[in-house]
Design a protein around this motif. Sequence first.
Motif, PDB file in Angstrom:
ATOM      1  N   GLN A  64      27.409   1.796 -46.380  1.00  0.00           N
ATOM      2  CA  GLN A  64      26.820   3.101 -46.065  1.00  0.00           C
ATOM      3  C   GLN A  64      26.366   3.138 -44.611  1.00  0.00           C
ATOM      4  OE1 GLN A  64      24.215   5.356 -48.620  1.00  0.00           O
ATOM      5  NE2 GLN A  64      24.499   3.913 -50.307  1.00  0.00           N
ATOM      6  N   SER A  65      26.052   4.325 -44.136  1.00  0.00           N
ATOM      7  CA  SER A  65      25.545   4.490 -42.778  1.00  0.00           C
ATOM      8  C   SER A  65      24.025   4.473 -42.787  1.00  0.00           C
ATOM      9  CB  SER A  65      26.025   5.817 -42.191  1.00  0.00           C
ATOM     10  OG  SER A  65      25.416   6.906 -42.885  1.00  0.00           O
ATOM     11  N   PRO A  66      23.401   4.090 -41.671  1.00  0.00           N
ATOM     12  CA  PRO A  66      21.944   4.158 -41.594  1.00  0.00           C
ATOM     13  C   PRO A  66      21.400   5.544 -41.926  1.00  0.00           C
ATOM     14  CG  PRO A  66      22.798   2.909 -39.746  1.00  0.00           C
ATOM     15  CD  PRO A  66      23.989   3.504 -40.453  1.00  0.00           C
ATOM     16  N   ARG A  67      22.117   6.575 -41.514  1.00  0.00           N
ATOM     17  CA  ARG A  67      21.645   7.934 -41.767  1.00  0.00           C
ATOM     18  C   ARG A  67      21.449   8.212 -43.255  1.00  0.00           C
ATOM     19  NH1 ARG A  67      22.408  12.311 -38.334  1.00  0.00           N
ATOM     20  NH2 ARG A  67      24.125  11.249 -37.272  1.00  0.00           N
ATOM     21  N   THR A  68      22.269   7.602 -44.099  1.00  0.00           N
ATOM     22  CA  THR A  68      22.221   7.892 -45.533  1.00  0.00           C
ATOM     23  C   THR A  68      21.395   6.897 -46.346  1.00  0.00           C
ATOM     24  OG1 THR A  68      24.279   6.660 -45.913  1.00  0.00           O
ATOM     25  CG2 THR A  68      24.467   9.020 -45.474  1.00  0.00           C
ATOM     26  N   CYS A  69      21.181   5.678 -45.822  1.00  0.00           N
ATOM     27  CA  CYS A  69      20.579   4.662 -46.691  1.00  0.00           C
ATOM     28  C   CYS A  69      19.333   3.989 -46.143  1.00  0.00           C
ATOM     29  CB  CYS A  69      21.619   3.593 -47.048  1.00  0.00           C
ATOM     30  SG  CYS A  69      22.011   2.446 -45.711  1.00  0.00           S
ATOM     31  N   VAL A  70      18.891   4.365 -44.954  1.00  0.00           N
ATOM     32  CA  VAL A  70      17.741   3.692 -44.345  1.00  0.00           C
ATOM     33  C   VAL A  70      16.573   4.658 -44.223  1.00  0.00           C
ATOM     34  CG1 VAL A  70      16.861   2.476 -42.323  1.00  0.00           C
ATOM     35  CG2 VAL A  70      19.239   2.129 -43.046  1.00  0.00           C
ATOM     36  N   HIS A  71      15.413   4.229 -44.670  1.00  0.00           N
ATOM     37  CA  HIS A  71      14.183   4.986 -44.445  1.00  0.00           C
ATOM     38  C   HIS A  71      13.776   4.793 -42.982  1.00  0.00           C
ATOM     39  CE1 HIS A  71      10.321   6.744 -44.761  1.00  0.00           C
ATOM     40  NE2 HIS A  71       9.631   5.631 -44.969  1.00  0.00           N
ATOM     41  N   ARG A  72      13.592   5.909 -42.249  1.00  0.00           N
ATOM     42  CA  ARG A  72      13.342   5.928 -40.808  1.00  0.00           C
ATOM     43  C   ARG A  72      14.600   5.468 -40.048  1.00  0.00           C
ATOM     44  NH1 ARG A  72       7.824   2.679 -41.634  1.00  0.00           N
ATOM     45  NH2 ARG A  72       6.510   4.341 -42.482  1.00  0.00           N
ATOM     46  N   TRP A  73      15.709   6.068 -40.373  1.00  0.00           N
ATOM     47  CA  TRP A  73      16.976   5.629 -39.815  1.00  0.00           C
ATOM     48  C   TRP A  73      17.056   5.826 -38.306  1.00  0.00           C
ATOM     49  CZ3 TRP A  73      19.893   9.282 -37.326  1.00  0.00           C
ATOM     50  CH2 TRP A  73      19.665  10.625 -37.651  1.00  0.00           C
ATOM     51  N   GLU A  74      16.386   6.844 -37.761  1.00  0.00           N
ATOM     52  CA  GLU A  74      16.433   7.044 -36.321  1.00  0.00           C
ATOM     53  C   GLU A  74      15.852   5.833 -35.573  1.00  0.00           C
ATOM     54  OE1 GLU A  74      15.477  11.189 -38.116  1.00  0.00           O
ATOM     55  OE2 GLU A  74      14.871   9.091 -38.417  1.00  0.00           O
ATOM     56  N   PHE A  94      15.400   2.858 -36.819  1.00  0.00           N
ATOM     57  CA  PHE A  94      16.235   1.716 -37.187  1.00  0.00           C
ATOM     58  C   PHE A  94      17.419   1.597 -36.228  1.00  0.00           C
ATOM     59  CE2 PHE A  94      19.915   0.083 -39.527  1.00  0.00           C
ATOM     60  CZ  PHE A  94      19.428  -1.063 -40.139  1.00  0.00           C
ATOM     61  N   CYS A  95      18.125   2.677 -36.002  1.00  0.00           N
ATOM     62  CA  CYS A  95      19.303   2.664 -35.136  1.00  0.00           C
ATOM     63  C   CYS A  95      18.921   2.356 -33.690  1.00  0.00           C
ATOM     64  CB  CYS A  95      20.028   3.992 -35.215  1.00  0.00           C
ATOM     65  SG  CYS A  95      20.855   4.291 -36.783  1.00  0.00           S
ATOM     66  N   SER A  96      17.824   2.930 -33.221  1.00  0.00           N
ATOM     67  CA  SER A  96      17.380   2.677 -31.859  1.00  0.00           C
ATOM     68  C   SER A  96      17.023   1.211 -31.664  1.00  0.00           C
ATOM     69  CB  SER A  96      16.176   3.561 -31.532  1.00  0.00           C
ATOM     70  OG  SER A  96      15.653   3.266 -30.252  1.00  0.00           O
ATOM     71  N   PHE A  97      16.336   0.646 -32.637  1.00  0.00           N
ATOM     72  CA  PHE A  97      15.878  -0.745 -32.515  1.00  0.00           C
ATOM     73  C   PHE A  97      17.042  -1.727 -32.555  1.00  0.00           C
ATOM     74  CE2 PHE A  97      14.305  -4.777 -34.154  1.00  0.00           C
ATOM     75  CZ  PHE A  97      13.187  -4.991 -33.362  1.00  0.00           C
ATOM     76  N   TRP A  98      17.986  -1.499 -33.488  1.00  0.00           N
ATOM     77  CA  TRP A  98      19.074  -2.445 -33.682  1.00  0.00           C
ATOM     78  C   TRP A  98      20.326  -2.086 -32.874  1.00  0.00           C
ATOM     79  CZ3 TRP A  98      17.820  -6.907 -35.638  1.00  0.00           C
ATOM     80  CH2 TRP A  98      16.746  -7.002 -36.530  1.00  0.00           C
ATOM     81  N   GLY A  99      20.311  -1.003 -32.139  1.00  0.00           N
ATOM     82  CA  GLY A  99      21.459  -0.619 -31.336  1.00  0.00           C
ATOM     83  C   GLY A  99      22.664  -0.219 -32.162  1.00  0.00           C
ATOM     84  N   LEU A 100      22.417   0.512 -33.251  1.00  0.00           N
ATOM     85  CA  LEU A 100      23.480   0.908 -34.170  1.00  0.00           C
ATOM     86  C   LEU A 100      23.689   2.419 -34.128  1.00  0.00           C
ATOM     87  CD1 LEU A 100      22.417  -1.280 -37.237  1.00  0.00           C
ATOM     88  CD2 LEU A 100      24.275  -1.763 -35.634  1.00  0.00           C
ATOM     89  N   SER A 101      24.889   2.836 -34.500  1.00  0.00           N
ATOM     90  CA  SER A 101      25.181   4.261 -34.612  1.00  0.00           C
ATOM     91  C   SER A 101      24.674   4.780 -35.953  1.00  0.00           C
ATOM     92  CB  SER A 101      26.685   4.489 -34.506  1.00  0.00           C
ATOM     93  OG  SER A 101      27.029   5.793 -34.924  1.00  0.00           O
ATOM     94  N   PRO A 102      24.150   5.995 -35.993  1.00  0.00           N
ATOM     95  CA  PRO A 102      23.648   6.546 -37.259  1.00  0.00           C
ATOM     96  C   PRO A 102      24.709   6.647 -38.345  1.00  0.00           C
ATOM     97  CG  PRO A 102      22.850   7.840 -35.421  1.00  0.00           C
ATOM     98  CD  PRO A 102      23.884   6.913 -34.863  1.00  0.00           C
TER      99      PRO A 102
END
Length: 224
Positions: free
Chosen positions: A130-140, A142-150
């Motif tokens: 899954q993508s961070p946008r769909t499965c992570v709480h506070r995905w924004e 999360f993506c900024s910290f880990w350098g990942l695309s949403p």
Amino acid sequence: VAFIGGGGKTSLILRLARELAPACRVLVTSLTKMGPIPGWEPVFLAEGGIPSNRPEVNPLYLLDRPLATDKFGGIDELTLHHLAPGWDLTLVEADGARRKPVKFHREPDPVLSRKMSLVLVVVGAEAVGQSPRTCVHRWEEFCSFWGLSPDQALSPVALARVVTDPEGYGSRIPEGVPISYFVNQADRAPQSARRLAEAIRARSRSPVYWGSVAAGWLEPVAGS
């Protein structure tokens, strides 16, 4: 025992509480806000300690006070450490994930201390692919910290890094407190659960298990 992460913490706590209550006195509580749990009626703190009504309940589900019709307040850390010696086992939900299998932590959660006997990190197997946008709480964040695309698919290796890295979940766990990992939702995604559990074990010397709270089974990863 403190539980952090996402993907079935509350269900795991309640299942363990029911299974262990015949053998010992179990306290179930939270250090964060919680919603109602079907079939479980919380007892609320009274001034000076636990209310006198229903003290015989085992397991005892204890919270601070109602905050709204659909939300209860968790107890604070000092109250937890004052009350815990009165039970054989205390199971504590230390953070919330908004029903997501993965979360990004920020202050003040999770609430953990060196007095914890064990921290059990829970992660949902459904996050794999899954993508961070769909499965992570506070995905924004999360993506900024880990350098990942949403919208990029999360691999077992990437998720294993998040839950084991000293800068990830590990940054919230006090040094010296034992850790175990549980990959839940294997009934829905068995291959993902096994792959994620093995990826976590490759990064950590702590025990790692995978299985399903809903189906009532778990297995240790080799070497755990």
